[in-house]
Design an enzyme around this catalytic site. Structure first.
Site, PDB file in Angstrom:
ATOM      1  N   SER A   1     -10.264  -1.476  -8.990  1.00  0.00           N
ATOM      2  CA  SER A   1     -11.043  -2.275  -8.057  1.00  0.00           C
ATOM      3  C   SER A   1     -11.913  -1.331  -7.239  1.00  0.00           C
ATOM      4  O   SER A   1     -11.475  -0.241  -6.862  1.00  0.00           O
ATOM      5  CB  SER A   1     -10.095  -3.036  -7.134  1.00  0.00           C
TER       6      SER A   1
ATOM      7  N   CYS B   1      -5.391   0.273  -3.446  1.00  0.00           N
ATOM      8  CA  CYS B   1      -4.954   0.452  -2.048  1.00  0.00           C
ATOM      9  C   CYS B   1      -4.208   1.750  -1.827  1.00  0.00           C
ATOM     10  O   CYS B   1      -4.123   2.234  -0.706  1.00  0.00           O
ATOM     11  CB  CYS B   1      -4.019  -0.677  -1.632  1.00  0.00           C
TER      12      CYS B   1
ATOM     13  N   GLU C   1     -10.996  -8.157  -3.069  1.00  0.00           N
ATOM     14  CA  GLU C   1     -10.405  -7.797  -4.355  1.00  0.00           C
ATOM     15  C   GLU C   1     -10.117  -9.041  -5.198  1.00  0.00           C
ATOM     16  O   GLU C   1     -10.310  -9.036  -6.417  1.00  0.00           O
ATOM     17  CB  GLU C   1      -9.109  -7.005  -4.105  1.00  0.00           C
TER      18      GLU C   1
ATOM     19  N   LYS D   1      -2.963   9.212   2.665  1.00  0.00           N
ATOM     20  CA  LYS D   1      -4.019   8.603   3.488  1.00  0.00           C
ATOM     21  C   LYS D   1      -4.796   9.670   4.251  1.00  0.00           C
ATOM     22  O   LYS D   1      -5.953   9.464   4.610  1.00  0.00           O
ATOM     23  CB  LYS D   1      -3.398   7.613   4.477  1.00  0.00           C
TER      24      LYS D   1
ATOM     25  N   GLU E   1     -13.301 -10.106  -6.530  1.00  0.00           N
ATOM     26  CA  GLU E   1     -13.709  -9.159  -7.574  1.00  0.00           C
ATOM     27  C   GLU E   1     -12.991  -9.457  -8.889  1.00  0.00           C
ATOM     28  O   GLU E   1     -13.590  -9.456  -9.971  1.00  0.00           O
ATOM     29  CB  GLU E   1     -13.389  -7.717  -7.127  1.00  0.00           C
TER      30      GLU E   1
ATOM     31  N   GLU F   1      -7.242  10.777   1.829  1.00  0.00           N
ATOM     32  CA  GLU F   1      -8.205   9.698   1.608  1.00  0.00           C
ATOM     33  C   GLU F   1      -9.245   9.662   2.732  1.00  0.00           C
ATOM     34  O   GLU F   1     -10.446   9.538   2.487  1.00  0.00           O
ATOM     35  CB  GLU F   1      -7.471   8.355   1.530  1.00  0.00           C
TER      36      GLU F   1
ATOM     37  N   CYS G   1       4.709   1.021  -0.150  1.00  0.00           N
ATOM     38  CA  CYS G   1       4.466   1.779   1.084  1.00  0.00           C
ATOM     39  C   CYS G   1       5.711   1.908   1.965  1.00  0.00           C
ATOM     40  O   CYS G   1       5.838   2.868   2.718  1.00  0.00           O
ATOM     41  CB  CYS G   1       3.359   1.127   1.898  1.00  0.00           C
TER      42      CYS G   1
ATOM     43  N   GLU H   1     -16.563  10.148   0.373  1.00  0.00           N
ATOM     44  CA  GLU H   1     -17.052   8.759   0.211  1.00  0.00           C
ATOM     45  C   GLU H   1     -16.740   7.914   1.438  1.00  0.00           C
ATOM     46  O   GLU H   1     -17.267   6.815   1.582  1.00  0.00           O
ATOM     47  CB  GLU H   1     -16.370   8.101  -1.004  1.00  0.00           C
TER      48      GLU H   1
END
Lengths: 386, 597
Positions: free
Chosen positions: B331, B311, B284, B370, B287, B373, B527, B378
């Site tokens: 990102s 994230c 990242e 999560k 990037e 996710e 988090c 993907e």
């Protein structure tokens, strides 16, 4: 025994009024003078709660703010009440004028009429009358009235739920304090009055406080518009002096076989025959927002109560526990007793529950369910059981 | 409002500052008034009515959470009226509540159950059971959140959480009276609405009405299957909160004990999401620098700035629903969890010579989003489902209990290798501002060849609990390759909680702010305050966890992601360099626009 014939009053519907003239006269007075007139008259809110109208206006006027509102509560939803509909239909300009007087006193530029969803049919005529009114007073005061439609929820007649509804939110009562005079519509100081209250305020401006004060009793000044229904040969709308005894009322409106009168609608009290004589209709006795429902001996009070509880079970906003669950328990409870699934003493449990609802509910709706429940269960206990 | 108020509660004089409630005043003198709808993080609702008290002279009882204390009040919290009302209110709630406690996931962690255990004495239900008269439904379509209306007490904490803290409003109130319920747009499943799966509602639900979909049994089955090689990764924020569910004081670091527990439970390899957090910084950070170069030197008009972190899966779903026009600003890096998952079944499998088909990849996360996710289509770049099961911190605590372990007495052990090594920069991913700080530690050094100019590498301007924190870092003394950045001011913003995310994105949208780099964490505090963390949560608890995270960072021998030896190794042996073809294949992803309701 002799009965006094009830005194019919003709303040509200009398079509005598050139509103502009009265407004001109009123606006020549100072705000303090107007408030003092209203205070002097002893006018209390006609929605049922009976808060002194002059004080409400005074508090709102005194609250520092860049914006204030006057709202006419026309969400007339109490079962058995239909007088505001008639007032709005027959003398709308008096309602508008009452709002204009209030607007001047508190410094509001905008007023709203929150019209009950089921009264949509009044809208075309009301709009016409409002346009005419706006034209008429344009040069007198910078004040505009808008009509906001309700959507049919009983709870939106509760003032803070009404504000929520007007703000586009779910109609749920707010915590109080703050009261509307401090933080009402859009959290600005707001006067919210019943339709009838605004008209009386205007009539007091017209006739002076004495004309009003002469009527009624020391706790309940003036007259009031009653919606009389049920087992009566002459159902309808009547403007009567406050402070009458229920005995006199029944003599005039009953059918000779009156068993009970429900005073104040589903949220009000059921008065049995044996208490007619001692019951005064007014703030010192049994107050009413206008509904007077007469029941004769053919009526089952269980069915009456069941009907009211069904209404509350559905019309509770559902946010607070005592009201949401309490209403369900009361109706399920009386059903269970009636069917013999619960013993008769369970009624005492339910009476205690209704007391909790009265003490612990968030708003007037939940608090007032106990009125009809306890007055019917206590006075007609045997009808609940057998 | 600096006036103080004098009142009396249960005969005891109390002085409290003006504007406080009766409940505040009572707590100040340790008088416990029960509450249900009240939550410190949320606005006052005053709807459960459990906290009613008697004010001498008042017509009705008042809700102590909502009633401001005023001078001269004489309050009774246990009068006859109060006791009777409180008992009736609790009984009413129970009559509407599916009190199937022994089958409930929240058994012994339920605030209604706690109240019942305090107030029930008769052994029987006072009122008629309404549960069977209602058509309660369970919404179990979401991979993250299960909503069971039969357990709901309508306190609306979830509704307020979703609206106030997250500005998502996936949950709202529907119907009125006896039919009133907490529902969604058109009563669709939580899976089909704007829900971001953040789980903040779960953290604030007093009962079992909102819980995470749990995979405890599935994970045990995998562990106990000899043919499976089960690897587990643990997210940064789990190590400062897990202890709370296992009798350890809030704010303690339990990394070593957690690793031991996972090994004892039987995971074949106990690894660290921190490793892939360091990897995330490499990808990242590079990037960001690449985007800046393209924008400033190549004048490439297609480059999207500001760049935003990716994230937090709650944040990702939020932007997909709410600001889909900014998806290219995200990102392309996968979250550390998913980078780890992709590598577990490729790099790790190769190095350990294990058939990736036999690997079961489990992650321990402070997060319910999560779970969603890991289910995204993907997230299968290894050729398998990259992460098979996501457990919350709470689920791990349950496994540890089921495993019969005395957590407090466990010795501390180190993570296994490979993919178990990490740095202080990775640990701070767990707190709001951590990704920003970690990225700056690395990016600044790439560009200038020097460490960030902050004492002990602590970039304090990006730390803290302020909802939106803007910071500008001036870049000076660049190395030749990056001298186009000489004197540039890198404008950053850090936000946590989706309400704050929305504020930031609206500033970007109106052009009011010209940020280069945005860090957003979906949950309050980042988090450490995630929807999968131990319950309860409040500002004080979140602060303690945050302090622990920064203590863990300060105590690490390596504090910069690019110095993680395993990270250096993986680039050498497997990935090549940041943003390489292989990196793109395994570590980067794309996003999709979702409906706005």
């Amino acid at each position: 025994m002799t009965y006094n014939k009830l005194k019919r009053i003709d303040l509200i519907f009398h079509e005598d009024c050139e509103c502009r003239k009265v407004l001109e006269k009123t606006f020549s007075k100072s705000n303090d003078e107007i408030i003092n007139d209203i205070l002097e008259s002893g006018l209390k809110g006609r929605g049922g709660a009976g808060f002194p109208t002059g004080l409400k206006w005074k508090f709102t006027a005194e609250q520092p703010s860049d914006e204030r509102f006057v709202i006419c509560n026309a969400d007339e939803g109490e079962p058995g009440t239909f007088k505001d509909r008639e007032i709005l239909f027959r003398v709308p300009s008096k309602v508008f004028s009452g709002m204009a007087v209030c607007a001047k006193v508190i410094g509001a530029k905008k007023g709203y009429i929150y019209l009950r969803g089921e009264y949509r049919f009044l809208l075309p005529e009301l709009r016409k009358a409002l346009d005419a009114f706006h034209r008429d007073i344009k040069d007198l005061i910078d004040f505009e009235i808008l009509i906001q439609m309700g959507s049919g929820a009983y709870i939106c007649g509760e003032e803070s739920a009404l504000f929520e509804s007007m703000e586009g939110k779910r109609g749920e009562p707010r915590n109080k304090p703050p009261y509307p005079t401090v933080a009402g519509f859009k959290n600005k100081p707001t006067v919210i009055n019943n339709v009838e209250t605004l008209v009386y305020a205007f009539m007091i401006c017209k006739h002076g406080p004495m004309r009003f004060k002469e009527l009624g009793t020391s706790d309940s000044r003036g007259s009031k518009v009653f919606s009389v229904s049920g087992d009566t040969p002459i159902a309808g709308i009547y403007e009567l002096e406050l402070g009458m005894s229920l005995d006199n009322f029944v003599e005039e409106f009953g059918d000779g076989d009156t068993k009970a009168v429900q005073v104040g609608g589903a949220a009000g009290f059921c008065v049995p025959r044996k208490k007619f004589r001692e019951t005064i209709i007014g703030f010192e006795g049994v107050p009413t927002g206008g509904s007077m429902k007469v029941f004769n001996s053919s009526r089952s009070m269980y069915n009456v109560l069941h009907n009211y509880l069904g209404f509350f079970e559905e019309e509770s906003c559902g946010q607070c526990t005592p009201c949401r669950v309490g209403c369900q328990q009361l109706i399920k409870g009386v059903e269970a007793v009636k069917k013999g699934e619960k013993k008769a003493v369970y009624l005492d449990q339910l009476l205690k529950l209704s007391e909790t609802m009265k003490l612990a509910s968030k708003c007037g709706l939940g608090q007032s369910v106990a009125n009809s429940f306890s007055s019917i269960v206590e006075n007609f206990r045997e009808e609940m059981i057998y | 409002m600096d006036k103080s108020i004098n009142l009396k509660i249960d005969g005891v004089d109390v002085q409290i500052e003006a504007g406080k409630t009766i409940l505040d005043a009572a707590r100040a003198i340790n008088v416990q008034i029960p509450t249900l709808c009240y939550h410190e993080d949320l606005c006052v609702a005053g709807n459960c009515r459990v906290c009613v008290v008697e004010v001498t002279g008042a017509k009705t009882l008042v809700a102590s959470c909502a009633m401001p204390a005023s001078d001269g009040m004489d309050i009774h919290t246990n009068s006859l009226k109060v006791r009777s009302a409180r008992k009736n209110v609790i009984e009413l709630l129970l009559s509407e509540h599916n009190a199937d406690c022994t089958n409930c996931y929240k058994n012994k962690k339920c605030e209604l159950q706690d109240l019942a255990s305090e107030y029930k004495t008769s052994g029987e239900q006072l009122f008629i059971d309404l549960v069977h008269m209602k058509n309660y439904t369970v919404d179990a379509f979401s991979p993250s959140i299960i909503k069971d209306d039969s357990k709901c007490i309508r306190c609306q904490r979830c509704v307020r959480t979703c609206e106030e803290l997250q500005h998502v409003s996936a949950l709202g109130v529907a119907y009125k009276g006896d039919k009133m319920k907490i529902s969604t747009f058109f009563e669709n499943s939580m899976y089909d609405v704007v829900c971001t799966n953040c789980g903040q509602c779960i953290n604030r639900c007093p009962t079992g009405a909102l819980i995470e979909r749990n995979y405890v049994d599935e994970v045990w089955d995998a562990i106990l299957d000899d043919k499976k090689h089960v690897v587990v990764q643990t997210a940064p924020a789990t190590r400062v909160a897990l202890g709370e569910d296992l009798g350890v004081e809030t704010g303690q670091i339990v990394t070593g004990k957690m690793v031991t527990a996972l090994k004892r439970i039987g995971f074949d390899s106990v690894l660290d999401t921190d490793f892939s957090a360091d990897l995330t910084i490499m990808e990242e950070g590079t990037e960001l620098l690449t985007r800046l170069k393209k924008a400033l030197v190549d004048k490439d008009p297609t480059v999207k700035l500001p760049m935003a972190t990716s994230c937090s899966p709650g944040w990702i779903k939020f932007i997909e629903h709410t600001f889909p026009e900014y998806l290219d600003n995200l990102s392309t890096c996968k979250s550390p969890q998913q980078m780890f998952g992709a590598l577990a079944k490729t790099y790790y499998a190769q190095k350990r010579n294990i058939d990736p088909a036999s690997i079961v990849s489990v992650s321990i996360m402070p997060c319910t989003a999560k779970k969603f996710e890991a289910d995204r289509p993907e997230m299968r770049s290894s050729g398998y489902k990259d992460v098979d099961y996501v457990l919350t911190t709470r689920e791990l605590a349950r496994m540890i209990k089921q495993g019969g372990l005395d957590f407090g007495a466990l010795p501390e052990t180190r993570y296994d290798s490979i993919m178990g090594e990490s740095t202080g920069a990775a640990v701070i991913f767990g707190a709001t501002g951590g990704v920003m700080e970690a990225a700056l530690r690395t990016a600044y050094e790439i560009v200038t060849g020097r460490e960030v100019p902050f004492e002990n590498l602590n970039i304090t301007p990006v730390r803290g609990m302020e909802g939106v924190r803007e910071a500008t870092i001036k870049i000076e003394g660049t190395v030749p390759e990056w001298n186009f950045l000489e004197g540039a001011e890198l404008k950053t913003v850090t936000a946590h909680g989706l309400t704050n995310a929305k504020l930031v994105m609206e500033k970007v949208k109106t052009g009011e702010a010209d940020y280069h780099f945005i860090e957003i964490m979906g949950c309050p505090g980042g988090c450490i305050g995630g929807g999968g963390q131990p319950i309860p949560t409040n500002m004080e608890i979140r602060k303690k966890r945050t302090e622990a995270i920064y203590r863990e960072d300060a105590g690490k021998p390596i504090r910069k992601s690019h110095e993680n030896p395993e990270v250096i190794a993986i680039y050498k042996e497997f990935l090549g360099e940041p943003l390489s073809h292989k990196s793109h294949e395994l570590l980067h992803t794309h996003y999709k626009e979702r409906q706005r309701y």
